[in-house]
Design an enzyme around this catalytic site. Structure first.
Site, PDB file in Angstrom:
ATOM      1  N   LYS A 172      -2.395  -1.813  -3.220  1.00  0.00           N
ATOM      2  CA  LYS A 172      -3.399  -0.829  -2.727  1.00  0.00           C
ATOM      3  C   LYS A 172      -3.138   0.821  -2.891  1.00  0.00           C
ATOM      4  O   LYS A 172      -2.331   1.244  -2.127  1.00  0.00           O
ATOM      5  CB  LYS A 172      -3.755  -1.307  -1.270  1.00  0.00           C
ATOM      6  CG  LYS A 172      -4.622  -0.239  -0.657  1.00  0.00           C
ATOM      7  CD  LYS A 172      -5.165  -0.792   0.722  1.00  0.00           C
ATOM      8  CE  LYS A 172      -5.992  -0.100   1.501  1.00  0.00           C
ATOM      9  NZ  LYS A 172      -6.974  -0.583   2.588  1.00  0.00           N
TER      10      LYS A 172
ATOM     11  N   GLU B 191       0.701  -1.219  -0.003  1.00  0.00           N
ATOM     12  CA  GLU B 191       0.071   0.342  -0.071  1.00  0.00           C
ATOM     13  C   GLU B 191       0.805   1.415  -0.025  1.00  0.00           C
ATOM     14  O   GLU B 191       1.418   2.058   1.115  1.00  0.00           O
ATOM     15  CB  GLU B 191      -0.948   0.065   1.237  1.00  0.00           C
ATOM     16  CG  GLU B 191      -1.797   1.422   1.282  1.00  0.00           C
ATOM     17  CD  GLU B 191      -2.801   1.395   2.509  1.00  0.00           C
ATOM     18  OE1 GLU B 191      -2.418   0.406   3.459  1.00  0.00           O
ATOM     19  OE2 GLU B 191      -3.583   2.381   2.522  1.00  0.00           O
TER      20      GLU B 191
HETATM   21  P1  13P Z   1      -9.522   4.115   4.141  1.00  0.00           P
HETATM   22  O1  13P Z   1     -10.271   3.825   3.046  1.00  0.00           O
HETATM   23  O2  13P Z   1     -10.394   4.789   5.448  1.00  0.00           O
HETATM   24  O3  13P Z   1      -8.572   5.451   3.718  1.00  0.00           O
HETATM   25  O4  13P Z   1      -8.607   3.087   4.714  1.00  0.00           O
HETATM   26  C1  13P Z   1      -7.921   2.206   3.973  1.00  0.00           C
HETATM   27  C2  13P Z   1      -6.735   1.846   4.803  1.00  0.00           C
HETATM   28  O5  13P Z   1      -6.533   0.940   4.842  1.00  0.00           O
HETATM   29  C3  13P Z   1      -5.962   2.916   4.836  1.00  0.00           C
HETATM   30  O6  13P Z   1      -4.676   2.527   5.169  1.00  0.00           O
END
Ligand code: 13P
Length: 345
Positions: free
Chosen positions: A229, A187
């Site tokens: 992500k 991510e």
């Molecule tokens: P949000 O969709 O609230 O941004 O959370 C997703 C997430 O895992 C952020 O690290």
């Protein structure tokens, strides 16, 4: 390639593919204990009560359990848990019994990165990662998530040092996760609170994601058993382009950034919502899907891994003890996210 990892290859690939099956996405419930308590208090609003530590813990447990028991399996493929929910509350089974794949957040947040730009961080959590992953797996986790925040502005940020450090730790966490048999969700969370233009955001996303795949290759990560992500490619909140921004522009820029940087072996992309409004987060997701299919941009499935973008209405109702209303609000929102993931919103 290590012997251990190859043992898990087909399992890793199957798990990754299941998480992005058509019309489904992930519910991110991996807020830290402090963050979820703060969100519940904010949802409770002006009448927010004072709770003891034990009452707070019980409240976190009940909030999670209430939703997990009724998550709509037509729209939700997996759920990211915080370690307290997985290990202390033991709630993975509630999900897996219903066919929802449990995963776990394995980073332990960022610390300032010495020598980098002002405010830049590097994400912590590598030291004891193998043993933590083994424990999480015993408690039912089948995938992991590691968030690498990266600051972006119009000119100076991110620094190469920060991108390199964050990409390297994402690759390390991905390799460790796979060695234990867990699918890593990589991510890169590119900040959009600054003054970057859409063009600049496209340029930085492309560079950062390309750098991540360079590092994943260097660490021998099995791409078919990973997910990405990212954030949506968008101008910063302080840039004037924001005022006239359309979902179509975000859709196009995001599709271009991904098609220029994501290897074709990668099975899926799951977006974070990053505090965008419900309306924007689904409009952006739908626009990316529409743009890529209309323009023959070949990308893997593009779906959601939302936290705030899924639970806002449900949480408000839950704090008013309207539990059925909370579950219905969640289902309604999950259905919108599902539609957006196939470009039909
Ligand atoms: P949000 O969709 O609230 O941004 O959370 C997703 C997430 O895992 C952020 O690290």
């Amino acid at each position: 390639k290590s012997a251990t990892k190859s043992n898990f290859e087909s399992e890793l690939r199957n798990t990754a593919i299941s998480l992005v099956q058509q019309g489904k996405g992930i519910y991110a419930t991996d807020e830290t204990t402090e963050a979820i308590s703060a969100r519940l208090a904010a949802a409770e609003g002006a009448n927010s009560k004072q709770y003891t530590t034990d009452q707070e813990k019980q409240r976190r447990y009940e909030w999670r359990k209430c939703l997990y028991e009724t998550l709509p399996t037509d729209y939700i493929s997996g759920c990211i848990l915080y370690q307290e929910t997985l290990v202390n509350f033991g709630l993975a089974e509630v999900l897996s019994k219903r066919g929802i794949i449990p995963g776990v957040r394995i980073d332990t947040d960022g610390q300032p990165l010495p020598g980098a730009g002002y405010g830049e961080v590097f994400t912590q959590g590598l030291d004891d990662l193998t043993s933590r992953c083994q424990i999480f797996k015993k408690h039912g986790a089948r995938f992991t998530k590691w968030r690498a925040p990266i600051l972006v502005n119009a000119s100076t940020l991110p620094t190469e040092l920060a991108v390199d450090a964050q990409a390297t730790s994402l690759a390390r966490m991905a390799a460790v996760s796979q060695a234990v048999g867990l699918v890593p969700i990589v991510e890169p969370d590119l900040d959009f609170s600054g003054d970057a233009t859409l063009e600049r955001s496209l340029e930085v996303h492309t560079k950062v994601i390309a750098k991540i795949y360079e590092k994943l290759a260097a660490h021998g990560v099995y791409l078919e058993g990973t997910l990405l992500k990212p954030s949506f490619v968008q101008p910063g909140a302080q840039n004037s382009e924001r005022k006239s921004l359309t979902a179509d522009a975000v859709g196009k820029a995001t599709a271009l950034a991904l098609s220029r940087s994501v290897p074709v072996a990668m099975p899926g992309v799951v977006f974070l919502s990053g505090g965008l409004s419900d309306k924007d987060s689904t409009a952006f997701l739908s626009a990316i899907n529409k743009y890529s299919s209309a323009n023959n941009v070949r990308l893997p499935p593009l779906t959601f891994s939302f936290g705030r973008g899924l639970q806002g209405d449900a949480m408000e109702k839950w704090t008013r003890k309207d539990f059925q209303g909370a579950q219905e609000a969640f289902n309604k929102r999950a259905q919108e996210c599902s539609k957006a993931s196939i470009g039909q919103l």
